[in-house]
Scaffold this active site. Structure first.
Site, PDB file in Angstrom:
ATOM      1  N   CYS A  70       5.788   6.340  -4.193  1.00 57.90           N
ATOM      2  CA  CYS A  70       4.551   7.065  -3.912  1.00 57.90           C
ATOM      3  C   CYS A  70       4.122   6.799  -2.464  1.00 57.90           C
ATOM      4  O   CYS A  70       3.995   5.653  -2.055  1.00 57.90           O
ATOM      5  CB  CYS A  70       3.473   6.585  -4.889  1.00 57.90           C
ATOM      6  SG  CYS A  70       1.788   6.979  -4.403  1.00 57.90           S
ATOM      7  N   GLU A  71       3.924   7.882  -1.723  1.00 58.38           N
ATOM      8  CA  GLU A  71       3.564   7.696  -0.315  1.00 58.38           C
ATOM      9  C   GLU A  71       2.120   7.246  -0.121  1.00 58.38           C
ATOM     10  O   GLU A  71       1.750   6.841   0.978  1.00 58.38           O
ATOM     11  CB  GLU A  71       3.838   8.978   0.478  1.00 58.38           C
ATOM     12  CG  GLU A  71       2.969  10.150   0.135  1.00 58.38           C
ATOM     13  CD  GLU A  71       3.341  11.409   0.908  1.00 58.38           C
ATOM     14  OE1 GLU A  71       2.450  12.251   1.079  1.00 58.38           O
ATOM     15  OE2 GLU A  71       4.492  11.558   1.335  1.00 58.38           O
ATOM     16  N   HIS A  72       1.312   7.277  -1.179  1.00 55.69           N
ATOM     17  CA  HIS A  72      -0.084   6.870  -1.051  1.00 55.69           C
ATOM     18  C   HIS A  72      -0.284   5.375  -1.208  1.00 55.69           C
ATOM     19  O   HIS A  72      -1.134   4.794  -0.538  1.00 55.69           O
ATOM     20  CB  HIS A  72      -0.957   7.617  -2.073  1.00 55.69           C
ATOM     21  CG  HIS A  72      -0.975   9.088  -1.853  1.00 55.69           C
ATOM     22  ND1 HIS A  72      -1.147   9.996  -2.873  1.00 55.69           N
ATOM     23  CD2 HIS A  72      -0.827   9.827  -0.723  1.00 55.69           C
ATOM     24  CE1 HIS A  72      -1.112  11.220  -2.376  1.00 55.69           C
ATOM     25  NE2 HIS A  72      -0.918  11.143  -1.085  1.00 55.69           N
ATOM     26  N   HIS A  73       0.479   4.750  -2.120  1.00 56.35           N
ATOM     27  CA  HIS A  73       0.307   3.312  -2.364  1.00 56.35           C
ATOM     28  C   HIS A  73       1.593   2.507  -2.181  1.00 56.35           C
ATOM     29  O   HIS A  73       1.586   1.301  -2.350  1.00 56.35           O
ATOM     30  CB  HIS A  73      -0.220   3.069  -3.790  1.00 56.35           C
ATOM     31  CG  HIS A  73      -1.547   3.687  -4.042  1.00 56.35           C
ATOM     32  ND1 HIS A  73      -1.697   4.906  -4.685  1.00 56.35           N
ATOM     33  CD2 HIS A  73      -2.792   3.269  -3.718  1.00 56.35           C
ATOM     34  CE1 HIS A  73      -2.978   5.205  -4.752  1.00 56.35           C
ATOM     35  NE2 HIS A  73      -3.667   4.234  -4.180  1.00 56.35           N
ATOM     36  N   GLN A 111       4.985  13.576  -6.266  1.00 59.31           N
ATOM     37  CA  GLN A 111       5.791  14.299  -7.246  1.00 59.31           C
ATOM     38  C   GLN A 111       5.733  15.812  -7.051  1.00 59.31           C
ATOM     39  O   GLN A 111       6.751  16.501  -7.194  1.00 59.31           O
ATOM     40  CB  GLN A 111       5.351  13.925  -8.659  1.00 59.31           C
ATOM     41  CG  GLN A 111       6.198  14.570  -9.735  1.00 59.31           C
ATOM     42  CD  GLN A 111       5.835  14.089 -11.121  1.00 59.31           C
ATOM     43  OE1 GLN A 111       5.367  12.973 -11.303  1.00 59.31           O
ATOM     44  NE2 GLN A 111       6.048  14.936 -12.109  1.00 59.31           N
ATOM     45  N   HIS A 139       3.960   6.911 -12.996  1.00 57.84           N
ATOM     46  CA  HIS A 139       3.569   6.441 -11.670  1.00 57.84           C
ATOM     47  C   HIS A 139       2.962   5.047 -11.772  1.00 57.84           C
ATOM     48  O   HIS A 139       1.912   4.876 -12.399  1.00 57.84           O
ATOM     49  CB  HIS A 139       2.547   7.402 -11.060  1.00 57.84           C
ATOM     50  CG  HIS A 139       3.124   8.747 -10.755  1.00 57.84           C
ATOM     51  ND1 HIS A 139       3.316   9.193  -9.474  1.00 57.84           N
ATOM     52  CD2 HIS A 139       3.580   9.734 -11.572  1.00 57.84           C
ATOM     53  CE1 HIS A 139       3.864  10.396  -9.508  1.00 57.84           C
ATOM     54  NE2 HIS A 139       4.026  10.748 -10.778  1.00 57.84           N
ATOM     55  N   CYS A 141       1.452   3.492  -9.545  1.00 58.04           N
ATOM     56  CA  CYS A 141       0.146   3.429  -8.881  1.00 58.04           C
ATOM     57  C   CYS A 141      -0.981   3.764  -9.864  1.00 58.04           C
ATOM     58  O   CYS A 141      -2.134   3.442  -9.616  1.00 58.04           O
ATOM     59  CB  CYS A 141       0.091   4.352  -7.666  1.00 58.04           C
ATOM     60  SG  CYS A 141       0.448   6.075  -8.011  1.00 58.04           S
TER      61      CYS A 141
END
Length: 181
Positions: A70-73, A111, A139, A141
């Site tokens: 996940c590119e956010h976390h 995703q 996920h 996250c």
């Protein structure tokens, strides 16, 4: 990369020189090189070697396992991808479909974008009558932090061509993907 990991370990309040962590910067650098290798090549290249056949019916590869980050976390998400297309005279070996999934998954990702990238690559390179991609993933996250709902899975789809335009074709794909045929 190793220096960045040392700084990260210090920033979280740990000692990067202690026994358990001394080799962690090297291990993380090697791991990131592997799990982000999709940044360093174009997954579409896997589709360029195909062959001409007179097959114009649906081709599906389902339950393709993948792992992404996940590119956010920067926490993993993982699951299965289901990929189908309707050839217009040109097919590729089925392993190539799995390699496209892998290539795009091995990047910092979300995703929704992963699903679209796979569909677009197949559509652009093979020029089939239609492409369908469904991804189901868990996920970390969301399961190990935040709302903490383990076992919940996100489902995304990308439909192109006949799969988008024909509810019958789309329904057949979804039925085959979920094992009801």
């Amino acid at each position: 990369m190793r220096a960045a990991v040392v700084e990260l370990l210090k920033a979280i309040g740990d000692d990067p020189t202690r026994d358990g962590l001394a080799d962690t910067p090297r291990r993380i650098a090697e791991m990131y090189a592997e799990i982000f290798e999709g940044l360093f090549y174009d997954p579409r290249e896997h589709l360029r070697v195909g062959f001409e056949v007179a097959h114009d019916e649906m081709v599906i590869l389902r339950n393709i396992p993948f792992y992404s980050m996940c590119e956010h976390h920067f926490l993993p998400f993982h699951g299965e991808a289901h990929v189908g297309y309707i050839p217009d005279g040109r097919v590729v070996g089925i392993s190539k479909l799995a390699r496209v999934v892998e290539g795009y998954a091995r990047r910092p990702q979300i995703q929704e974008q992963l699903t679209s990238q796979i569909a677009e690559a197949i559509q652009d390179v093979l020029q089939p009558d239609g492409v369908a991609v469904v991804i189901e993933a868990e996920h970390l996250c969301m399961t190990m932090r935040g709302i903490k709902k383990p076992g919940s899975r996100m489902v995304t789809s990308a439909m192109r061509g006949d799969f988008k335009n024909s509810h019958v074709t789309r329904a057949e794909f979804l039925s085959l993907v979920h094992g009801h045929h």
